[in-house]
Design an enzyme around this catalytic site. Structure first.
Site, PDB file in Angstrom:
ATOM      1  N   THR A 182      -8.872  -6.560  -0.764  1.00  0.00           N
ATOM      2  CA  THR A 182      -8.982  -5.808   0.798  1.00  0.00           C
ATOM      3  C   THR A 182      -7.444  -4.710   0.973  1.00  0.00           C
ATOM      4  OG1 THR A 182      -7.722  -8.385   0.708  1.00  0.00           O
ATOM      5  CG2 THR A 182      -9.325  -8.028   1.641  1.00  0.00           C
ATOM      6  N   ALA A 183      -6.797  -4.280  -0.543  1.00  0.00           N
ATOM      7  CA  ALA A 183      -6.217  -2.731   0.529  1.00  0.00           C
ATOM      8  C   ALA A 183      -6.815  -1.901   0.175  1.00  0.00           C
ATOM      9  CB  ALA A 183      -5.130  -3.280  -0.997  1.00  0.00           C
ATOM     10  N   TYR A 184      -6.038  -1.116  -0.773  1.00  0.00           N
ATOM     11  CA  TYR A 184      -6.749   0.780  -0.692  1.00  0.00           C
ATOM     12  C   TYR A 184      -8.221   1.130  -0.736  1.00  0.00           C
ATOM     13  CZ  TYR A 184      -5.936   5.934  -2.091  1.00  0.00           C
ATOM     14  OH  TYR A 184      -6.133   6.846  -1.922  1.00  0.00           O
ATOM     15  N   ASP A 212       3.720  -7.415   2.440  1.00  0.00           N
ATOM     16  CA  ASP A 212       2.930  -7.666   1.177  1.00  0.00           C
ATOM     17  C   ASP A 212       3.578  -6.623   0.232  1.00  0.00           C
ATOM     18  OD1 ASP A 212       0.942  -8.590   2.324  1.00  0.00           O
ATOM     19  OD2 ASP A 212      -0.241  -7.304   2.904  1.00  0.00           O
ATOM     20  N   ASN A 225      -2.332  -5.765  -7.953  1.00  0.00           N
ATOM     21  CA  ASN A 225      -3.759  -5.231  -6.335  1.00  0.00           C
ATOM     22  C   ASN A 225      -4.460  -3.715  -7.119  1.00  0.00           C
ATOM     23  OD1 ASN A 225      -3.461  -6.444  -3.888  1.00  0.00           O
ATOM     24  ND2 ASN A 225      -1.714  -4.485  -3.295  1.00  0.00           N
ATOM     25  N   ASP A 226      -4.059  -2.697  -7.586  1.00  0.00           N
ATOM     26  CA  ASP A 226      -4.737  -1.895  -7.766  1.00  0.00           C
ATOM     27  C   ASP A 226      -3.680  -1.136  -8.636  1.00  0.00           C
ATOM     28  OD1 ASP A 226      -2.720  -0.370  -6.194  1.00  0.00           O
ATOM     29  OD2 ASP A 226      -4.852  -1.413  -4.651  1.00  0.00           O
ATOM     30  N   LEU A 234     -10.008  -1.885  -0.176  1.00  0.00           N
ATOM     31  CA  LEU A 234     -11.349  -1.841   1.507  1.00  0.00           C
ATOM     32  C   LEU A 234     -11.332  -0.176   2.158  1.00  0.00           C
ATOM     33  CD1 LEU A 234     -10.972  -5.236   3.658  1.00  0.00           C
ATOM     34  CD2 LEU A 234      -9.727  -2.839   4.803  1.00  0.00           C
ATOM     35  N   GLN A 278       3.929   1.526  -6.475  1.00  0.00           N
ATOM     36  CA  GLN A 278       4.825   1.062  -6.504  1.00  0.00           C
ATOM     37  C   GLN A 278       5.809   1.739  -7.631  1.00  0.00           C
ATOM     38  OE1 GLN A 278       5.883  -2.469  -5.850  1.00  0.00           O
ATOM     39  NE2 GLN A 278       5.767  -3.154  -3.734  1.00  0.00           N
TER      40      GLN A 278
HETATM   41  N1  LIG Z   1      -5.303   4.373   2.256  1.00  0.00           N
HETATM   42  C1  LIG Z   1      -4.901   3.103   2.138  1.00  0.00           C
HETATM   43  O1  LIG Z   1      -5.329   2.080   2.696  1.00  0.00           O
HETATM   44  C2  LIG Z   1      -4.072   2.630   1.094  1.00  0.00           C
HETATM   45  C3  LIG Z   1      -3.261   4.088   0.849  1.00  0.00           C
HETATM   46  C4  LIG Z   1      -2.289   4.348  -0.513  1.00  0.00           C
HETATM   47  C5  LIG Z   1      -2.322   2.938  -0.587  1.00  0.00           C
HETATM   48  N2  LIG Z   1      -2.340   1.012  -0.583  1.00  0.00           N
HETATM   49  C6  LIG Z   1      -1.828  -0.100  -1.415  1.00  0.00           C
HETATM   50  O2  LIG Z   1      -1.069  -0.260  -0.761  1.00  0.00           O
HETATM   51  C7  LIG Z   1      -0.526  -1.187  -1.620  1.00  0.00           C
HETATM   52  C8  LIG Z   1       0.398  -1.287  -1.801  1.00  0.00           C
HETATM   53  O3  LIG Z   1       0.969  -2.109  -0.429  1.00  0.00           O
HETATM   54  P1  LIG Z   1       2.464  -1.909   0.125  1.00  0.00           P
HETATM   55  O4  LIG Z   1       2.532  -2.814   1.327  1.00  0.00           O
HETATM   56  O5  LIG Z   1       3.665  -2.079  -1.066  1.00  0.00           O
HETATM   57  O6  LIG Z   1       2.638  -0.553   0.268  1.00  0.00           O
HETATM   58  P2  LIG Z   1       3.023  -0.271   2.385  1.00  0.00           P
HETATM   59  O7  LIG Z   1       3.586  -0.785   2.610  1.00  0.00           O
HETATM   60  O8  LIG Z   1       1.541   1.250   2.400  1.00  0.00           O
HETATM   61  O9  LIG Z   1       1.003  -0.491   2.510  1.00  0.00           O
HETATM   62  C9  LIG Z   1      -0.134  -0.899   2.912  1.00  0.00           C
HETATM   63  C10 LIG Z   1      -0.988  -1.790   3.649  1.00  0.00           C
HETATM   64  O10 LIG Z   1      -2.103  -2.084   3.078  1.00  0.00           O
HETATM   65  C11 LIG Z   1      -1.587  -3.899   2.662  1.00  0.00           C
HETATM   66  N3  LIG Z   1      -1.994  -4.542   1.586  1.00  0.00           N
HETATM   67  C12 LIG Z   1      -1.363  -4.117  -0.069  1.00  0.00           C
HETATM   68  N4  LIG Z   1      -1.661  -5.595  -0.594  1.00  0.00           N
HETATM   69  C13 LIG Z   1      -2.955  -6.032   0.190  1.00  0.00           C
HETATM   70  C14 LIG Z   1      -3.469  -6.672   0.017  1.00  0.00           C
HETATM   71  N5  LIG Z   1      -4.034  -7.299  -1.296  1.00  0.00           N
HETATM   72  N6  LIG Z   1      -4.590  -7.595   0.940  1.00  0.00           N
HETATM   73  C15 LIG Z   1      -4.808  -6.550   2.628  1.00  0.00           C
HETATM   74  N7  LIG Z   1      -3.696  -5.644   2.686  1.00  0.00           N
HETATM   75  C16 LIG Z   1      -3.027  -5.349   1.817  1.00  0.00           C
HETATM   76  C17 LIG Z   1       0.077  -3.735   3.536  1.00  0.00           C
HETATM   77  O11 LIG Z   1       0.353  -5.094   4.068  1.00  0.00           O
HETATM   78  C18 LIG Z   1       0.371  -2.182   4.371  1.00  0.00           C
HETATM   79  O12 LIG Z   1      -0.310  -2.418   5.429  1.00  0.00           O
HETATM   80  C19 LIG Z   1      -0.983  -0.488  -2.975  1.00  0.00           C
HETATM   81  O13 LIG Z   1      -1.553  -1.714  -4.203  1.00  0.00           O
HETATM   82  C20 LIG Z   1      -2.927   0.174  -2.454  1.00  0.00           C
HETATM   83  O14 LIG Z   1      -3.633  -1.261  -2.340  1.00  0.00           O
HETATM   84  C21 LIG Z   1      -3.155   1.307   0.591  1.00  0.00           C
HETATM   85  N1  LIG Z   2      11.102  -5.008  -4.291  1.00  0.00           N
HETATM   86  C1  LIG Z   2      10.632  -3.616  -4.218  1.00  0.00           C
HETATM   87  N2  LIG Z   2      10.907  -1.869  -4.805  1.00  0.00           N
HETATM   88  C2  LIG Z   2      10.812  -0.918  -3.755  1.00  0.00           C
HETATM   89  N3  LIG Z   2      10.182  -1.080  -3.182  1.00  0.00           N
HETATM   90  C3  LIG Z   2       9.892  -2.015  -2.550  1.00  0.00           C
HETATM   91  C4  LIG Z   2       9.938  -3.339  -2.687  1.00  0.00           C
HETATM   92  N4  LIG Z   2       9.463  -4.295  -1.679  1.00  0.00           N
HETATM   93  C5  LIG Z   2       8.979  -3.683  -0.783  1.00  0.00           C
HETATM   94  N5  LIG Z   2       8.858  -2.337  -1.002  1.00  0.00           N
HETATM   95  C6  LIG Z   2       8.363  -1.565  -0.052  1.00  0.00           C
HETATM   96  O1  LIG Z   2       8.791  -1.827   1.165  1.00  0.00           O
HETATM   97  C7  LIG Z   2       8.378  -1.531   2.480  1.00  0.00           C
HETATM   98  C8  LIG Z   2       7.997  -2.816   3.381  1.00  0.00           C
HETATM   99  O2  LIG Z   2       8.640  -3.784   2.538  1.00  0.00           O
HETATM  100  P1  LIG Z   2       7.281  -5.229   2.565  1.00  0.00           P
HETATM  101  O3  LIG Z   2       5.843  -4.178   2.547  1.00  0.00           O
HETATM  102  O4  LIG Z   2       7.642  -6.211   2.789  1.00  0.00           O
HETATM  103  O5  LIG Z   2       6.983  -5.075   4.230  1.00  0.00           O
HETATM  104  P2  LIG Z   2       6.220  -4.603   5.476  1.00  0.00           P
HETATM  105  O6  LIG Z   2       5.931  -2.905   5.200  1.00  0.00           O
HETATM  106  O7  LIG Z   2       6.711  -4.786   6.770  1.00  0.00           O
HETATM  107  O8  LIG Z   2       5.148  -5.366   5.565  1.00  0.00           O
HETATM  108  P3  LIG Z   2       3.183  -5.200   4.882  1.00  0.00           P
HETATM  109  O9  LIG Z   2       3.096  -4.272   3.659  1.00  0.00           O
HETATM  110  O10 LIG Z   2       2.319  -6.527   5.185  1.00  0.00           O
HETATM  111  O11 LIG Z   2       2.795  -4.206   5.785  1.00  0.00           O
HETATM  112  C9  LIG Z   2       6.402  -1.574   1.906  1.00  0.00           C
HETATM  113  O12 LIG Z   2       6.339  -0.241   1.654  1.00  0.00           O
HETATM  114  C10 LIG Z   2       7.252  -1.641  -0.234  1.00  0.00           C
HETATM  115  O13 LIG Z   2       6.676  -0.951  -0.860  1.00  0.00           O
END
Ligand SMILES: NC(=O)c1ccc[n+]([C@@H]2O[C@H](COP(=O)([O-])OP(=O)(O)OC[C@H]3O[C@@H](n4cnc5c(N)ncnc54)[C@H](O)[C@@H]3O)[C@@H](O)[C@H]2O)c1
Ligand SMILES: Nc1ncnc2c1ncn2[C@@H]1O[C@H](COP(=O)(O)OP(=O)(O)OP(=O)(O)O)[C@@H](O)[C@H]1O
Length: 288
Positions: free
Chosen positions: A188-190, A78, A147-148, A192, A246
């Protein structure tokens, strides 16, 4: 029965642009496989420059990629997909997510499904979702979120006070760890995790959800997306604004964050069979 409108089609697909999850050189084999599958169908493959550097290949800037290709492919989870959408939405190129991440909620297919996806693509069997984006500004900084936008306390030892206005009129004061302003995609992210509602991704709405409010009356709110919302930091310590997890901006006391719907949409390329509730069930165990 409601029929989802999906009349948008890509004409004569010739070029596709690939972006790989950063810091994952092991994705080279996967990339070569993706390239082979597209090239077998006479679709030319271009690689984004940072991804290319990572696997010792040739690439071009994401901007150049967006100008040349018919659609983009995000290979990762994601986070990777969020980053690709945030950097490319201005070009209005659809993005397909291939999941190689942990959850991959926003991604559509896994590698095993790619041959069938390409076969369907050639027959114009796919759909393109137009997802709303939100834009925000603080001081002279402007940003866009898929997302947010999270307004959060700076220090974990204290709460934060934030005054909120909708279309210029005061409507609430948040007192707690912060506030999440989410798109339906981000619901469905933070959102939720802190008890906010799940909102179907094609809805046009903001979801405003308090994080750990110290109150018995604060509830998540869903608002039509044509309002402008504004949050003023009352705290002397200021706050931080985090965009899609990010990008981060510092906000001082008495400064405001303005948020509204963005003019552009994020285009997501999906399998025709993709069903949101099946994804919810499969990835988040919805209904189990
Ligand atoms: N406590 C929490 O749940 C929490 C805290 C900080 C940030 N976040 C979320 O993480 C997002 C960034 O995601 P990331 O993957 O770069 O960071 P990350 O690797 O910290 O991932 C957070 C989790 O949220 C999931 N996720 C991200 N966007 C989603 C979506 N639209 N619907 C369902 N699941 C989703 C990812 O797969 C991962 O499991 C932020 O936009 C924020 O919403 C969640
Ligand atoms: N282009 C980017 N620049 C900075 N950070 C990135 C970039 N792409 C991914 N990331 C960060 O690298 C981490 C891992 O990437 P990604 O979320 O794609 O894989 P994952 O965590 O294994 O998958 P998921 O989020 O679906 O659980 C995440 O924290 C994401 O925010």
């Amino acid at each position: 029965m409601r029929i989802e409108k999906n009349f948008e089609l890509l004409n004569n697909i010739k070029n596709v642009g690939i972006v790989l999850r950063p810091a994952s050189p092991e994705l080279k084999t996967t990339y070569l496989k993706i390239k082979e599958l597209f090239e077998n169908e006479k679709i030319n493959v271009l690689l984004e420059e940072n991804s290319a550097k990572m696997i010792n290949d040739n690439g071009c800037s994401l901007e150049e990629l967006c100008q040349k290709v018919d659609f983009l492919v995000s290979v990762g989870g994601d986070g990777t997909l969020l980053s690709v959408v945030r950097k490319s939405f201005n070009f209005e190129k659809p993005v397909l997510g291939i999941n190689l991440g942990t959850l991959g909620f926003l991604t559509d297919i896994c590698m095993e499904q790619l041959p069938k996806f390409i076969e369907d693509l050639k027959k114009n069997i796919y759909k393109i979702d137009n997802r709303m984006l939100i834009e925000g500004s603080v001081n002279l900084n402007k940003f866009v979120a898929f997302n947010d936008i999270v307004i959060s306390r700076k220090s974990i030892s204290s709460m934060i006070k934030i005054k909120a206005k909708i279309d210029g009129k005061a409507f609430n004061t948040y007192y707690g760890d912060g506030v999440i302003i989410s798109t339906p995609t981000g619901s469905t992210a933070y959102n939720l995790s802190v008890g906010g509602p799940i909102v179907y991704p094609l809805t046009k709405a903001f979801i405003i959800t308090p994080v750990a409010p110290h109150s018995l009356t604060q509830r998540p709110l869903v608002m039509p997306a044509d309002f402008e919302i504004e949050f003023k930091i009352i705290d002397t310590q200021g706050a931080v604004v985090i965009v899609d997890g990010q990008d981060i901006y510092e906000v001082e006391q008495n400064q405001s964050i303005k948020i509204n719907i963005a003019n552009k949409k994020a285009k997501m390329l999906h399998r025709i069979q993709r069903n949101y509730f099946e994804v919810l069930n499969e990835k988040l165990r919805w209904g189990n």
